[in-house]
Design a protein around this motif. Structure first.
Motif, PDB file in Angstrom:
ATOM      1  N   LEU A 188      29.197   2.008  12.397  1.00 54.46           N
ATOM      2  CA  LEU A 188      29.625   3.075  13.125  1.00 54.46           C
ATOM      3  C   LEU A 188      30.360   2.578  14.153  1.00 54.46           C
TER       4      LEU A 188
ATOM      5  N   CYS B 270      33.568   3.358  12.839  1.00 55.48           N
ATOM      6  CA  CYS B 270      34.120   4.825  13.068  1.00 55.48           C
ATOM      7  C   CYS B 270      34.511   5.165  14.309  1.00 55.48           C
TER       8      CYS B 270
ATOM      9  N   ILE C 139      28.136   4.795   4.196  1.00 58.48           N
ATOM     10  CA  ILE C 139      27.496   5.250   5.300  1.00 58.48           C
ATOM     11  C   ILE C 139      26.266   6.041   4.968  1.00 58.48           C
TER      12      ILE C 139
ATOM     13  N   GLY D  14      37.412   0.593  10.521  1.00 58.40           N
ATOM     14  CA  GLY D  14      38.319   1.515  11.565  1.00 58.40           C
ATOM     15  C   GLY D  14      39.729   1.206  11.306  1.00 58.40           C
TER      16      GLY D  14
ATOM     17  N   LEU E  34      40.696   3.338   8.067  1.00 60.14           N
ATOM     18  CA  LEU E  34      40.201   4.773   8.524  1.00 60.14           C
ATOM     19  C   LEU E  34      41.421   5.340   9.490  1.00 60.14           C
TER      20      LEU E  34
END
Length: 527
Positions: free
Chosen positions: A37, A40, A388, A285, A288
């Protein structure tokens, strides 16, 4: 971003990962979930780094992680449950790969079969990092723990073997046949294992000749990368090479490591592995960031990713459950009815089937896809969504499932920790009489004092199991006798372990105590 800025950025990532791990432990959530998370948040904030080589994760991060896992594998339990582990490693991983490929292609006919199989291979091996953090909190049957840990060690290799074959098929000008695919599979396996054996034996031969613990620890890290790189260079599986190398060192560690090296190596490896595992999740991250950038310009990627991720996730979860109950639990029950052997219980099979969270290896494999691979962005985005989902749904509910099934370890068939201590100290006490006869320079009063100390140690553990200045030379002789007794205790402990009377957990705990005692005596003997 300059190199200095990148270095500072990585330091901030490590600091943030440490803080998130601390937070996860405080709230009893698997650290992988919190770290993921956090990745993210980094991606959404647009703080990713572009230009990173996607192969970096596989080449730089994966070998140490695999070496660490294989090094600490309980080899005896691993061999005892080898049939079940092989069934999961080969059968479940292959079955999941095919099931995910068919499910994804059914909802995405435009995605090439090779790309669907690549995604299936990427998400087929479960990750034991999150599961192990939860399983350690609860007393489970040792055979179940051995299977889950053993599977996590080798299924990465089988999954990545299928991954390499699928990527080759997707990028090859000609279609890979069954014969050529089988040849590639066995070439990767045989060459990988051969390189791992050679590297493992070479490392053990060098470690016994190294006095400096720092050099030995550096050698273990270098051999992790070397075994991976050499195997990949000659066309073998780098993953299997590292796993084999780590297993060789794990089996022989009690002989090739000195006490000083073993203690320092454990502390060093624990810290480095923590940093690498944390960075793998947080670095999502960074990957992404580019995916989200393309999503902003092409909103269809989001829907395409969902159309791929949803069937892939459902197929991955269901395929593992189907394999565990259909290929392991049911045949075991039928054999037990005929032969009277011990089969897996329903609760054990349920936990085994549900402990299928995906993580580090799936991320590394997805991010390492070549830039021109068909559907690369969709595959990476879908892999991320699948990870996830499995971490949150399966990882978050695994502890509850264990409690509901009321799984408990069976009655102990090995010696308890107190009984093992009494036996190892008892062997040293028995050896003291012979030492006193052959060592003329030992003060009888000091010898009696040492005997009294060991009698106290033996008696204390047996009870727990059943309900003017010294001259420098005399002191040195006394310490050397104590050092010899530590060696006697160590040999007795290893003999009990080889005889199957002591399990690996007790072995490592008592061996660590003996290592510390040996270090204390060596420090006192230093001039």
């Amino acid at each position: 971003m300059t190199n200095v800025e990148l270095f500072h950025y990585l330091l901030l990532l490590i600091a943030g990962a440490s803080a998130l791990t601390w937070l996860a432990e405080r709230v009893s959530i698997p650290p992988a979930v919190v770290l993921l998370l956090g990745g993210c948040v980094i991606a959404v904030a647009g703080k990713g780094v572009t230009g990173m080589d996607p192969d970096l994760l596989l080449v730089a991060v994966l070998p140490p992680l695999l070496m660490s896992s294989s090094f600490y594998t309980a080899w005896k339990e691993f061999r005892g449950e080898l049939a079940t582990i092989v069934s999961l490693v080969l059968g479940a991983v292959t079955f999941t790969t095919v099931a995910v490929a068919f499910a994804v292609h059914a909802f995405n006919a435009g995605l090439p079969w090779a790309a669907c199989l690549t995604l299936g291979a990427i998400v087929s091996p479960p990750d034991a990092v999150a599961a192990k953090a939860i399983l350690q909190r609860y007393p489970l049957p040792p055979r179940l723990v051995a299977v889950l840990e053993g599977e996590s060690l080798v299924n990465d290799a089988s999954g990545l073997l299928l991954y390499q074959m699928a990527v080759s098929a997707a990028l090859a000008a000609t279609t890979i046949t069954v014969a050529s695919g089988t040849g590639l599979f066995f070439r990767l396996i045989l060459l990988g294992i051969a390189v791992g054996l050679v590297c493992g034996q070479a490392m053990c031969a060098l470690l016994v000749r190294l006095v400096d613990a720092k050099l030995g620890i550096v050698l273990t890290f270098m051999m992790a990368w070397a075994s991976y790189g050499v195997a990949e260079a000659i066309g073998g599986s780098g993953v299997l090479s590292v796993v084999t190398c780590g297993l060789v060192l794990g089996v022989r560690q009690h002989r090739v490591f000195s006490a000083d090296m073993r203690i320092k190596a454990k502390a060093t490896w624990d810290a480095i592995v923590f940093v690498l595992e944390a960075l793998v999740f947080v670095l999502i991250g960074l990957a992404l960031h580019g995916i989200l950038a393309s999503v902003n310009h092409e909103g269809a990627v989001v829907m395409a990713g969902l159309r791929v991720a949803l069937p892939a996730t459902a197929a991955a979860i269901v395929a593992r459950l189907v394999w565990v109950f259909g290929a392991i639990w049911l045949p075991g029950r039928l054999r037990a009815n005929r032969t009277g052997g011990r089969a897996w219980t329903f609760g054990e099979a349920a936990v085994m089937g549900w402990a299928g969270m995906r993580g580090v290896v799936s991320l590394a494999a997805a991010l390492a896809l070549p830039d021109h691979f068909p559907g690369r962005d969709v595959i990476i985005f879908s892999t991320f969504l699948l990870i996830i989902t499995t971490l949150v749904v399966q990882g978050g509910s695994l502890a509850t499932l264990i409690r509901l099934l009321k799984l408990r370890p069976p009655a102990r068939h090995t010696m308890s920790e107190h009984e093992t201590r009494a036996r190892t100290f008892g062997a040293s006490l028995a050896a003291l009489a012979d030492i006193g006869k052959r060592e003329d320079g030992i003060d009888p009063a000091m010898l009696e004092r040492l005997q009294a100390e060991y009698r106290v140690r033996v008696t204390a553990n047996e009870n727990a199991h059943t309900s003017g200045e010294e001259r420098i030379e005399h002191r040195a002789r006394f310490l050397r006798v104590e050092l010899e007794l530590v060696g006697v205790s160590r040999e007795t402990l290893l003999a009990l372990h080889r005889a199957g009377k002591v399990d690996d957990a007790v072995l490592h705990r008592i061996e660590s105590e003996l290592d510390l005692e040996e270090l204390r005596l060596l420090r006192l003997l230093e001039p």
